[in-house]
Design a protein around this motif. Sequence first.
Motif, PDB file in Angstrom:
ATOM      1  N   PHE A 118       6.190   7.068  -8.588  1.00  0.00           N
ATOM      2  CA  PHE A 118       6.363   5.659  -8.212  1.00  0.00           C
ATOM      3  C   PHE A 118       5.036   4.937  -8.303  1.00  0.00           C
ATOM      4  O   PHE A 118       3.999   5.471  -7.922  1.00  0.00           O
ATOM      5  CB  PHE A 118       6.880   5.576  -6.776  1.00  0.00           C
ATOM      6  N   GLU A 157       2.306   6.879  -6.163  1.00  0.00           N
ATOM      7  CA  GLU A 157       2.827   8.027  -5.443  1.00  0.00           C
ATOM      8  C   GLU A 157       3.147   9.140  -6.421  1.00  0.00           C
ATOM      9  O   GLU A 157       3.764   8.910  -7.453  1.00  0.00           O
ATOM     10  CB  GLU A 157       4.124   7.659  -4.711  1.00  0.00           C
ATOM     11  N   ALA A 217       0.365  10.087  -1.835  1.00  0.00           N
ATOM     12  CA  ALA A 217       0.493   8.657  -2.076  1.00  0.00           C
ATOM     13  C   ALA A 217      -0.892   8.063  -1.895  1.00  0.00           C
ATOM     14  O   ALA A 217      -1.570   8.361  -0.931  1.00  0.00           O
ATOM     15  CB  ALA A 217       1.464   8.048  -1.089  1.00  0.00           C
ATOM     16  N   ARG A 222      13.074   2.582  -1.812  1.00  0.00           N
ATOM     17  CA  ARG A 222      11.726   2.690  -1.244  1.00  0.00           C
ATOM     18  C   ARG A 222      11.450   1.657  -0.179  1.00  0.00           C
ATOM     19  O   ARG A 222      10.457   1.745   0.527  1.00  0.00           O
ATOM     20  CB  ARG A 222      10.680   2.556  -2.346  1.00  0.00           C
ATOM     21  N   THR A 277       6.639   9.113   2.251  1.00  0.00           N
ATOM     22  CA  THR A 277       5.532   8.153   2.298  1.00  0.00           C
ATOM     23  C   THR A 277       5.940   6.859   2.967  1.00  0.00           C
ATOM     24  O   THR A 277       5.100   6.071   3.359  1.00  0.00           O
ATOM     25  CB  THR A 277       5.071   7.836   0.877  1.00  0.00           C
ATOM     26  N   ARG A 312       0.792   8.204   5.463  1.00  0.00           N
ATOM     27  CA  ARG A 312       0.455   6.803   5.252  1.00  0.00           C
ATOM     28  C   ARG A 312       1.123   5.902   6.290  1.00  0.00           C
ATOM     29  O   ARG A 312       1.863   4.985   5.980  1.00  0.00           O
ATOM     30  CB  ARG A 312       0.871   6.372   3.848  1.00  0.00           C
ATOM     31  N   GLU A 339       0.229   3.479   7.995  1.00  0.00           N
ATOM     32  CA  GLU A 339       0.052   2.027   7.918  1.00  0.00           C
ATOM     33  C   GLU A 339       0.957   1.390   6.873  1.00  0.00           C
ATOM     34  O   GLU A 339       1.165   0.192   6.870  1.00  0.00           O
ATOM     35  CB  GLU A 339      -1.428   1.687   7.661  1.00  0.00           C
ATOM     36  N   LYS A 340       1.502   2.216   5.986  1.00  0.00           N
ATOM     37  CA  LYS A 340       2.393   1.671   4.955  1.00  0.00           C
ATOM     38  C   LYS A 340       3.859   1.951   5.257  1.00  0.00           C
ATOM     39  O   LYS A 340       4.725   1.699   4.420  1.00  0.00           O
ATOM     40  CB  LYS A 340       2.042   2.292   3.596  1.00  0.00           C
TER      41      LYS A 340
END
Lengths: 123, 453
Positions: free
Chosen positions: A36, A56, A61, B291, B316, B322, B324-325
């Motif tokens: 991605f 990613e 990621a 996503r 993710t 991650r 913060e994402k």
Amino acid sequence: MPRYFTEEHEWIDVDGDTATVGITDYAQEQLGDVVFVEVPQSGTELAKGAEAAVVESVKAASDVYAPIAGTVTEGNSALEDEPELVNTSADDQGWFFKLTIADKDELDGLMDAKAYKAFCDGL
Amino acid sequence: MRYLPLTDTDRDAMLAKIGAASVDALFDDVPSDLYLKGPVEGLPLHASEMAVEKHMRRLSKQNLAAADAAFFCGAGAYRHHVPASVDHIIQRGEFLTAYTPYQPEIAQGTLQMLFEFQTQVARLYGCAIANASLYDGSTACWEAVAMAGRVTRRKRVVLSGALHPHYAEVVRTMAKFTEDRIAGARPSLTAMPDDDGLIARIDDQTSCVVVQYPDVLGRLSDLQRIADAAHDAGALLVVVNTEPVALGAIEAPGNLGADIVLGEGQSIGVGLQFGGPYLGLFAVTNPKHVRQMPGRLCGETVDADGKRGFVLTLSTREQHIRREKATSNICTNSGLCALAFSVHMTLLGDKGLTALAAENHRLAAIAADRLAKVPGVTVLNDHFFNEFTLMLDGDARQIVRDLADDGVLAGVSLTRLFPDAEGLENGLLVAVTETTTEEDIETLASALQEKLS
């Protein structure tokens, strides 16, 4: 067309006032299969070092940072459907975004191909 | 893995390692006047187990339980029959004690269950992809609004006036922190929802339109029409469902143009439980939106030997990578409730769900017909599944209270749901399920007749 490199493993092709940004072959190899990529929208103003894109892989990621400041003119929409282009053509078709360069002096701090190779060899 | 409490030796070893003389010494920085000196005011010091049990039993006798009354309350939480085998299966130690499936090598059973749960939810909603559940329907509703903002990069949200007010309230509360602008409305007491009014509020800044289906008054909108209007404006259609059993009888929102379908899964497998824990269901129709989905997803794959296996995927977007994402601040799912849903759904099967839905609707139709005959009662809805709105000649909230004293739980008054809205005082929301008997319906009809005469 000169190509510059960063310690964050981005490459920048400079063509007049426009720069094209991607990640290096070394980086894609470290990431493994890319699944991605999120590229910035046109018109986004990026400061040097700002988060510009997300990549990613099956392993990790990561953020991709703007190596220099500028305004995004185009994100590579091909990556939306074919993120694997980053693996197969990191240096070329797998580019992430293009931007209008705000300050050409910022290019001075970046590495050329030879310096980048030496940098990678030292990692 | 060991789950043993600390021994004195362990504690001493740790204190010695960090160089503290005692546990109290660790809290040296807390000013001494802030320490609790005596008992907490208003709380008794202690009581024996027997005394506490006796006290709690006395308190519980003040409840009028759903099973002990003619029961017509719904409004987002429904009484259904849950087969005994559901409870038996979810209490197996392998499921009950498994907390979080981050360690796939010891959680394949949990992961497989979640995968099958997702498959059931996706099919129920007519969607491509469902997640492994969220906390409940109302928080799932906010997650859908937030997701629509990420997808469209817009910040104006149009809420249907007939969205459950508690769901709307959660959205408003969360939007305070995200600067989303919420355009809401009050419900109109008309036989059909005001879809024209809703469509008129959509503009080119709208990220999503949120409608409930069936809506909070039990009515059914033409979703495809709203979907077309939303899509023409570049907005997403978010459809909320609070009664999944209804989807055994009506078309799945995902087949009618919805982009995000979410709802409360409590009806299937979970039980009323005085309001929680419940089960948020969440699904999308467009795989490209995966996503931007909140919460976790479990995926199917093969291992190095080609054997089928299950993994948490797209991690993710979740909190543990991650952070913060992350797409949401929700960092887990309602695993045990999802299991209960999945077991109950498996026991029902396609045919069972259809039959259950038909029975709910049959009894609701009988109830609507019977109640319409009571002088002073008007049935608002033209269409409904198992829940509809009555207009009474009198203040519904007072009537509900009076009838509860007589052992009849007549429904949910609209004033209770919309405390500030004028003109809804006489509205009463009545829910009927397969647990409702014709005798219960007669009890309610007679009680209302007596109260309204």
